[in-house]
Design a protein around this motif. Structure first.
Motif, mmCIF file in Angstrom:
data_model
loop_
_atom_site.group_PDB
_atom_site.id
_atom_site.type_symbol
_atom_site.label_atom_id
_atom_site.label_comp_id
_atom_site.label_asym_id
_atom_site.label_seq_id
_atom_site.Cartn_x
_atom_site.Cartn_y
_atom_site.Cartn_z
ATOM 1 N N HIS A 56 -21.564 -51.422 -47.489
ATOM 2 C CA HIS A 56 -21.329 -49.855 -47.111
ATOM 3 C C HIS A 56 -22.673 -49.392 -46.092
ATOM 4 C CE1 HIS A 56 -24.927 -48.346 -49.710
ATOM 5 N NE2 HIS A 56 -24.577 -49.479 -50.547
ATOM 6 N N GLY A 58 -24.935 -45.646 -44.800
ATOM 7 C CA GLY A 58 -25.723 -44.871 -45.396
ATOM 8 C C GLY A 58 -27.085 -45.025 -44.799
ATOM 9 N N GLY A 63 -26.131 -43.485 -50.472
ATOM 10 C CA GLY A 63 -24.869 -43.876 -50.629
ATOM 11 C C GLY A 63 -24.676 -45.012 -51.611
ATOM 12 N N TYR A 67 -19.035 -45.426 -50.819
ATOM 13 C CA TYR A 67 -18.610 -45.025 -49.554
ATOM 14 C C TYR A 67 -17.394 -46.081 -48.810
ATOM 15 C CZ TYR A 67 -22.864 -42.247 -48.706
ATOM 16 O OH TYR A 67 -23.612 -41.043 -48.827
#
Length: 274
Positions: A56, A58, A63, A67
């Motif tokens: 992911h 971020g 996060g 996500y």
């Protein structure tokens, strides 16, 4: 006779498990609360089914795997075994090498689990979005493990470049990248080698690389992918740049038509190199 009967029952149970979709959530690959992975098994898989490690975004500091939960499940529904991993945030004591260590430990855990569930344990395909795309590229280019392909969606790739440094300052992410590299940007433009070492642009290896990037990306400039693509081509590395025209940092994944285009390219790319 009894042993043969038990073996047959075990085989039937194992076969049935490979024909049922499974979501194995929050599996711990380390002791830190963020060192977890969600493992998504498709309804039909075998020892030759491609395994995708999803990372992911971020900005390396927020996060989590939520996500990329939809993205991971979408690829699972396309027939892949998908491991959606989480990792620690950068800080004064956690830097890029620590994040790469998390990724490696997650990959090792996923491959170990493969012996239990009957999927491929020898090789993986990396995929990520934004900061996760950066980690997918950097991990793929530096690990000793077998990586069949990389898919990087809107990745930062060249973190020592003057233009990107100014852009990072404009979007207030310069300090995060300093934490990532464990170094400070210098006003004279002569940047610490640590920024070069965390830039996938300088770490290229011969791993098939698919880049997907919106040419109207306001967070990570499109040039970050186009420059990496040109370098990949110059080095004769199998590579493709899918330009999502007019799209911002979501690279068109939030629009039904362009989302399908992106997924079709990702699926074709992974299957091509497995």
């Amino acid at each position: 006779m009894k042993n043969i009967f038990c073996s047959i029952i075990a085989l039937i149970a194992f076969t049935a498990s490979c024909l049922a979709q499974k979501d194995l959530i929050n599996l711990a690959y380390g002791k830190h609360p963020q060192q977890t992975v969600d493992l998504f098994l498709p309804k039909h898989y075998s020892g030759s089914t491609p395994v995708v490690i999803m990372i992911h975004g971020g900005a390396w500091m927020m996060g989590g795997k939520e996500y990329t939960d939809k993205r991971a499940k979408d690829l699972r529904d396309r027939g892949f075994v998908v491991a959606n991993i989480d990792y620690r945030y950068v800080s004064e004591t956690v830097h890029c090498n620590d994040l790469l260590e998390d990724v490696d430990n997650a990959v090792a855990y996923v491959q170990k689990e493969g012996r239990k569930h009957g999927y491929n344990t020898d090789q993986v395909n990396m995929a990520g979005i934004s900061a996760g795309a950066h980690l997918s590229l950097l991990y793929g280019y530096t690990t000793k493990r077998k990586v069949n392909s990389i898919t990087a969606i809107c990745p930062p790739t060249k973190l020592d470049d003057g233009d990107i440094i100014q852009h990072l300052k404009n979007v207030k992410l310069d300090h995060v990248v300093e934490l990532l590299a464990d170094a400070k940007f210098k006003p004279d433009g002569r940047q610490d080698e640590k920024f070069t070492l965390v830039s996938p642009y300088y770490r290229i290896m011969r791993i098939p690389t698919l880049l997907i990037h919106g040419d109207n990306d306001h967070l990570v400039p499109y040039e970050q992918s186009s420059s990496l693509y040109m370098s990949l081509q110059e080095r004769n590395v199998e590579s493709r740049l899918l330009t999502m025209k007019g799209k911002d940092h979501d690279a068109g994944l939030n629009d039904a038509d362009t989302e399908k285009e992106a997924y079709d390219n990702i699926v074709d790319w992974i299957n091509l190199y497995n």
